[in-house]
Design an enzyme around this catalytic site. Structure first.
Site, PDB file in Angstrom:
ATOM      1  CG  ASP A  72     -57.505  15.923   6.988  1.00 60.61           C
ATOM      2  OD1 ASP A  72     -57.462  17.090   6.559  1.00 60.61           O
ATOM      3  OD2 ASP A  72     -56.872  14.986   6.469  1.00 60.61           O
ATOM      4  NE  ARG A 157     -65.099 -13.040  24.598  1.00 58.05           N
ATOM      5  CZ  ARG A 157     -65.886 -13.786  25.366  1.00 58.05           C
ATOM      6  NH1 ARG A 157     -67.162 -13.951  25.014  1.00 58.05           N
ATOM      7  NH2 ARG A 157     -65.422 -14.340  26.457  1.00 58.05           N
ATOM      8  CB  ALA A 188     -59.387   8.408   6.618  1.00 54.60           C
ATOM      9  CE1 TYR A 189     -58.999   1.743  11.539  1.00 52.75           C
ATOM     10  CE2 TYR A 189     -61.344   2.108  11.914  1.00 52.75           C
ATOM     11  CZ  TYR A 189     -60.182   1.422  12.205  1.00 52.75           C
ATOM     12  OH  TYR A 189     -60.187   0.440  13.146  1.00 52.75           O
TER      13      TYR A 189
END
Length: 294
Positions: A72, A157, A188-189
């Site tokens: 992908d 952080r 996806a993510y």
């Protein structure tokens, strides 16, 4: 119906399996009298290929169809380069999941033959534009088919930032960042971060906080035509980054402004006629296909 005579080929670099599929693809297309143009980087994987070589930009100008061999990520890269040319893309899956590259190498010739004979379905997917400003001046920009992500880079952080949608203040947040994903990128993510799965036909964008410091922070789905603005907090001690499909990064600083909007043009994707979004989800995400017998 499109007539595919000039066919461009792009392959993912550094994969023996991709080279195998490229050789098979090249021979099939030549045997069937198609004019094959190979992308310049891809050509280095096939010494002595004897084909016309072109840049991605030129492929968009001279080809009727571009076939991408890889995962992908390879198709995402081709889509960003070729969407403006309005050239249809067809993916051969040599990656892991293959939500976008849906032709299997095991039946490459059979499936490809049907597509080239006109037995295919076409869909369009929109992309996102992202622009970064510093002190009122443009700093950088990028495009994404999957997502634009504000993230801490190498730092551990949290990032403090303000979110505006269509000029309206939404919230101030401290978190590891924010994923702004298209329906294409929702599997996806964004999905890994707890975002919803969105059907590719939706004209919508999802905003998914990454490890927010407040439990009430949840994904928000907004109109695809919205302008999304992120303002990096002036008191941040870290210098976060903006990534585009995970393949390009811009380093940001406290006070920077990121504006994200939909691109004015879309990428064209070609699929075999039996392509079905829900079947793809069942296959790639391991959804049950039947009720287990009691």
């Amino acid at each position: 119906m499109d007539q595919f005579r000039n066919i461009g080929v792009i392959g993912r670099m550094g994969s023996v399996k991709v080279v195998e599929s490229l050789r098979q693809l090249k021979q099939y297309l030549i045997n069937n009298n198609y004019h094959v143009i190979i992308e310049e980087d891809t050509s280095t994987m096939l010494p002595g290929h004897g084909l016309q070589v072109a840049s991605k930009k030129l492929l968009g100008e001279i080809c009727d169809l571009v076939i991408v061999v890889g995962g992908d990520g390879s198709l995402l890269g081709a889509a960003r380069e070729l969407a403006k040319s309005k050239i249809p893309l067809l993916g051969v899956n040599r990656g892991r999941l293959g939500f976008l590259t849906d032709i299997s190498p095991s039946d490459l010739e059979e499936r490809l033959a049907k597509v080239l004979q006109g037995e295919y379905i076409e869909e369009t997917r929109f992309l996102l534009d992202g622009h970064v400003e510093r002190n009122g001046q443009p700093l950088g920009f990028g495009a994404a088919l999957n997502d634009v992500v504000l993230h801490p880079g190498k730092s551990t952080r949290m990032i403090g930032f303000d979110l505006y949608i269509d000029g309206h203040f939404v919230y101030s947040q401290r978190s590891d960042g924010l994923i702004v994903a298209t329906p294409t990128g929702s599997t996806a993510y964004s999905l890994s971060a707890g975002g919803p799965i969105m059907h590719p036909k939706l004209d919508a964008v999802v905003l998914v906080p990454m490890f927010p410091h407040t439990l009430s922070s949840r994904p928000i789905v907004v109109d695809g035509k919205s302008e999304i603005k992120l303002v990096i907090g002036e008191t941040n001690e870290t210098y976060p980054q903006i990534s585009f499909d995970g393949q390009m990064n811009i380093a940001c600083a406290p006070g920077d402004i990121i504006r994200i909007t939909k691109k004015p043009f879309k990428v064209r994707l070609i699929h075999p006629v039996d392509h079905n979004f829900y079947a793809t989800c069942r296959d790639k995400l391991g959804w049950a296909s039947e009720i287990a017998a009691s």
